[in-house]
Design an enzyme around this catalytic site. Structure first.
Site, PDB file in Angstrom:
ATOM      1  N   CYS A 290      58.005  34.787  39.037  1.00  0.00           N
ATOM      2  CA  CYS A 290      57.969  33.566  38.316  1.00  0.00           C
ATOM      3  C   CYS A 290      57.826  33.901  36.432  1.00  0.00           C
ATOM      4  O   CYS A 290      56.569  34.555  36.163  1.00  0.00           O
ATOM      5  CB  CYS A 290      56.846  32.165  38.944  1.00  0.00           C
ATOM      6  SG  CYS A 290      56.484  31.072  37.371  1.00  0.00           S
TER       7      CYS A 290
ATOM      8  N   CYS B 227      64.298  32.545  34.383  1.00  0.00           N
ATOM      9  CA  CYS B 227      64.057  32.770  35.414  1.00  0.00           C
ATOM     10  C   CYS B 227      65.512  32.526  36.427  1.00  0.00           C
ATOM     11  O   CYS B 227      66.583  31.209  35.485  1.00  0.00           O
ATOM     12  CB  CYS B 227      62.989  31.481  35.606  1.00  0.00           C
ATOM     13  SG  CYS B 227      62.943  31.676  36.990  1.00  0.00           S
TER      14      CYS B 227
ATOM     15  N   CYS C 110      46.413  15.212  27.322  1.00  0.00           N
ATOM     16  CA  CYS C 110      47.850  15.697  27.835  1.00  0.00           C
ATOM     17  C   CYS C 110      49.034  14.827  27.991  1.00  0.00           C
ATOM     18  O   CYS C 110      50.001  14.989  28.468  1.00  0.00           O
ATOM     19  CB  CYS C 110      46.861  16.624  29.300  1.00  0.00           C
ATOM     20  SG  CYS C 110      46.704  15.135  30.504  1.00  0.00           S
TER      21      CYS C 110
ATOM     22  N   GLN D 139      41.827  25.891  33.016  1.00  0.00           N
ATOM     23  CA  GLN D 139      42.719  26.250  32.060  1.00  0.00           C
ATOM     24  C   GLN D 139      43.145  27.200  32.425  1.00  0.00           C
ATOM     25  O   GLN D 139      42.617  28.309  32.821  1.00  0.00           O
ATOM     26  CB  GLN D 139      42.012  26.073  30.431  1.00  0.00           C
ATOM     27  CG  GLN D 139      41.003  24.962  29.822  1.00  0.00           C
ATOM     28  CD  GLN D 139      42.134  23.907  29.528  1.00  0.00           C
ATOM     29  OE1 GLN D 139      43.608  24.270  29.202  1.00  0.00           O
ATOM     30  NE2 GLN D 139      41.274  23.277  29.618  1.00  0.00           N
TER      31      GLN D 139
ATOM     32  N   GLU E 151      31.313  13.406  34.193  1.00  0.00           N
ATOM     33  CA  GLU E 151      33.047  13.840  34.513  1.00  0.00           C
ATOM     34  C   GLU E 151      32.271  13.422  35.670  1.00  0.00           C
ATOM     35  O   GLU E 151      31.009  13.012  36.585  1.00  0.00           O
ATOM     36  CB  GLU E 151      32.474  15.762  35.613  1.00  0.00           C
ATOM     37  CG  GLU E 151      33.734  16.103  35.626  1.00  0.00           C
ATOM     38  CD  GLU E 151      34.923  16.138  36.189  1.00  0.00           C
ATOM     39  OE1 GLU E 151      35.488  15.823  35.233  1.00  0.00           O
ATOM     40  OE2 GLU E 151      35.318  15.656  37.311  1.00  0.00           O
TER      41      GLU E 151
ATOM     42  N   TYR F  40      34.567  12.964  30.411  1.00  0.00           N
ATOM     43  CA  TYR F  40      35.993  13.971  31.699  1.00  0.00           C
ATOM     44  C   TYR F  40      35.316  15.557  31.519  1.00  0.00           C
ATOM     45  O   TYR F  40      36.981  15.929  31.244  1.00  0.00           O
ATOM     46  CB  TYR F  40      37.202  13.294  30.731  1.00  0.00           C
ATOM     47  CG  TYR F  40      37.536  12.111  30.639  1.00  0.00           C
ATOM     48  CD1 TYR F  40      38.264  11.398  31.562  1.00  0.00           C
ATOM     49  CD2 TYR F  40      37.325  11.348  29.403  1.00  0.00           C
ATOM     50  CE1 TYR F  40      38.419   9.619  31.551  1.00  0.00           C
ATOM     51  CE2 TYR F  40      37.552  10.286  29.244  1.00  0.00           C
ATOM     52  CZ  TYR F  40      38.145   8.940  30.526  1.00  0.00           C
ATOM     53  OH  TYR F  40      38.626   7.508  30.414  1.00  0.00           O
TER      54      TYR F  40
ATOM     55  N   ASP G 112      38.558  13.744  26.687  1.00  0.00           N
ATOM     56  CA  ASP G 112      39.899  14.966  27.252  1.00  0.00           C
ATOM     57  C   ASP G 112      40.609  13.542  28.669  1.00  0.00           C
ATOM     58  O   ASP G 112      39.880  14.305  29.349  1.00  0.00           O
ATOM     59  CB  ASP G 112      39.084  16.490  27.838  1.00  0.00           C
ATOM     60  CG  ASP G 112      40.188  17.065  27.744  1.00  0.00           C
ATOM     61  OD1 ASP G 112      41.499  16.406  28.198  1.00  0.00           O
ATOM     62  OD2 ASP G 112      40.008  18.449  27.924  1.00  0.00           O
TER      63      ASP G 112
END
Ligand code: SAH
Length: 454
Positions: A163, A78, A412, A287, A337, A316, A385
């Site tokens: 991108c 990039c 994450c 996702q 959730e 979650y 999660d």
């Protein structure tokens, strides 16, 4: 101890001995620790100190000159790499990024959890052109309207023509919009004056590349150029299924407002994960790298070792992708959730896929699980999660109280993952640690961890 000679403006020379999670070289010079963007492990550089953080024990420095080249160094694809805040690792080979992400996870377990675990190799499928969504701010600047990404930790826009981590259909839309912005003199958003018309462009790609949905986020409902832009997109974009206008009049970082107008086509995409089919409404979370997400869900399923008789609680759960994925493996799957819209989407997804043995609850993970355990409801398997800050202590306490036989934690953030693993480690043994590169070229790391009650 930080040496006295380390102050802003000072120049130093040395090799990078390590690397931070976000790919900055770590130098140890005169007893100080320096973080330097653009220097890979093993490379020697001359650097200038920019900021000193004595209490945190490191300083930040800027690279003035690099003296040698790591065999792992590659040419970033990039042209705005290094300025754009989106990617941090494009100058590092895909193989080195995989090794790095595995190492970051292992280090987090060792340093934060004091657990020595075997971390499996990072799963990575395609390092480029993988993202099914771009979300770009459109900003009024002294050089005219710019569309792209913000520089890291700033609201400085970096103009992006294409991108390389986004899927090709998203880049085709971006190219057309770059042209239309000039042609119709479309005013980007000015956050200080709070004027301008186009604030964000969101492009989503579904059904694995064949469907394209464009969302134009404007500050006001009526903009003169809208019909012409929609018509050009319809004429020029293969696979376009819809163009949607979202109006966000509020001075906020939140991208989407509450007002939606369908300009052309339909307002949702089709997408699948494994055999499950999803309708993604324009604003719904999904996702961004479905092929790697499928691998990740398979790993989670393996680690849960279900036999078909269990009750699974999925905390979650978002729009229910994991809950529905696991439902065929258990007797009853319960998704939890806090976002009500996501819960409604999850319920609709269950109906669409004819999955009957699931229930979804709109609640916080901690409140739900404490009550569930207090009421002695069954929980034989648990999946969680959580967002970056990790699980709340009350969630971990409830897991320990219930003595859930097996659980899987999808994370994450390796640091909060390790913190939470430490809290579970008296009662639980770690059975599997598997990093997934859902976001190649960036510093993000996703990890699946299996736990088994001792
Ligand atoms: N498992 C899902 C989404 C995970 S993202 C998937 O793979 O698609 C994390 C989710 O946690 C988000 O949907 C967010 O809305 C939700 N969340 C955040 N804080 C929460 C809390 N305290 N209790 C329950 N859900 C929460």
């Amino acid at each position: 101890m930080m040496s006295q000679e380390i102050r802003p403006g000072v120049t130093l020379t040395g090799p990078a001995e390590g690397v931070t999670q976000d790919g900055r070289g770590v130098l140890h010079v005169n007893g100080a620790t320096l973080f330097v963007a653009g220097l890979l492990p093993g490379e020697k550089g001359r650097v200038q100190v920019e900021a000193v953080h004595p209490r945190r024990g490191y300083a930040e420095a800027r690279l003035l000159q690099r003296y040698d080249e790591s065999p792992e160094r590659v040419l970033p694809r990039c042209p705005v790499f290094g300025r754009c805040g989106g990617c941090q690792l494009q100058h590092w080979s895909a193989e080195a990024q995989q090794v790095h992400k595995r190492q970051v996870v292992a280090d987090a377990f060792r340093r934060i959890a004091h657990l020595s675990v075997d971390v499996e190799e990072t799963v990575n499928l395609t390092p480029w052109a993988y993202r099914n969504k771009i979300e770009m701010p459109v900003v009024q600047t002294s050089r005219g309207t710019q569309i792209g990404y913000f520089a890291s930790h700033s609201h400085q826009i970096v103009n992006v023509e294409t991108c390389p981590i986004a899927q090709p259909p998203a880049n085709r839309v971006l190219a057309v919009l770059q042209r239309l912005i000039r042609q119709y003199h479309i005013a980007g958003y000015d956050e200080t004056r709070q004027n301008g018309e186009l604030r964000h462009v969101v492009v989503r790609v579904g059904e694995r590349g064949r469907e394209v949905l464009v969302i134009l986020v404007t500050r006001v409902r009526t903009v003169s150029w809208l019909d012409a832009v929609v018509k050009t997109l319809v004429d020029e974009i293969d696979g376009l299924v819809g163009v949607v206008q979202n109006v966000q009049p509020v001075a906020t970082n939140v991208i989407l407002g509450s007002e939606w107008h369908l300009c052309w086509g339909r307002s949702f995409l089709n997408e699948h994960l494994g055999d499950l089919h999803f309708h993604l409404s324009a604003g719904a979370f999904f996702q961004v790298n479905p092929p790697v997400a499928e691998k990740m869900y398979n790993a989670a399923q393996e680690a849960l070792q279900c036999e078909g008789t269990e009750t699974l609680v999925d905390l979650y759960c978002g729009v229910g992708t994991t809950t529905l994925w696991m439902a065929s493996q258990v007797k009853w799957a319960v998704g939890v959730e806090s976002n009500r819209q996501a819960v409604q989407d999850a319920q609709a997804n269950a109906v669409r896929n004819h999955v009957a043995n699931v229930d979804f609850y709109a609640d916080t993970a901690a409140h739900f699980l404490m009550r569930w355990v207090a009421e002695r409801q069954p929980v034989d398997r648990l999946l969680l999660d959580p967002p970056r800050k990790g699980a709340e202590p009350a969630v971990l306490d409830a897991i320990l109280t219930a003595g859930v036989p097996r659980l899987v934690y999808i994370s994450c953030n390796p640091q909060t993952l390790a913190r939470d693993a430490a809290r579970l480690s008296n009662a639980y043994r770690v059975t599997r640690v598997q990093p997934f590169d859902l976001f190649p070229q960036t510093a993000h790391i996703e990890t699946v961890v299996g736990f088994e009650h001792r």
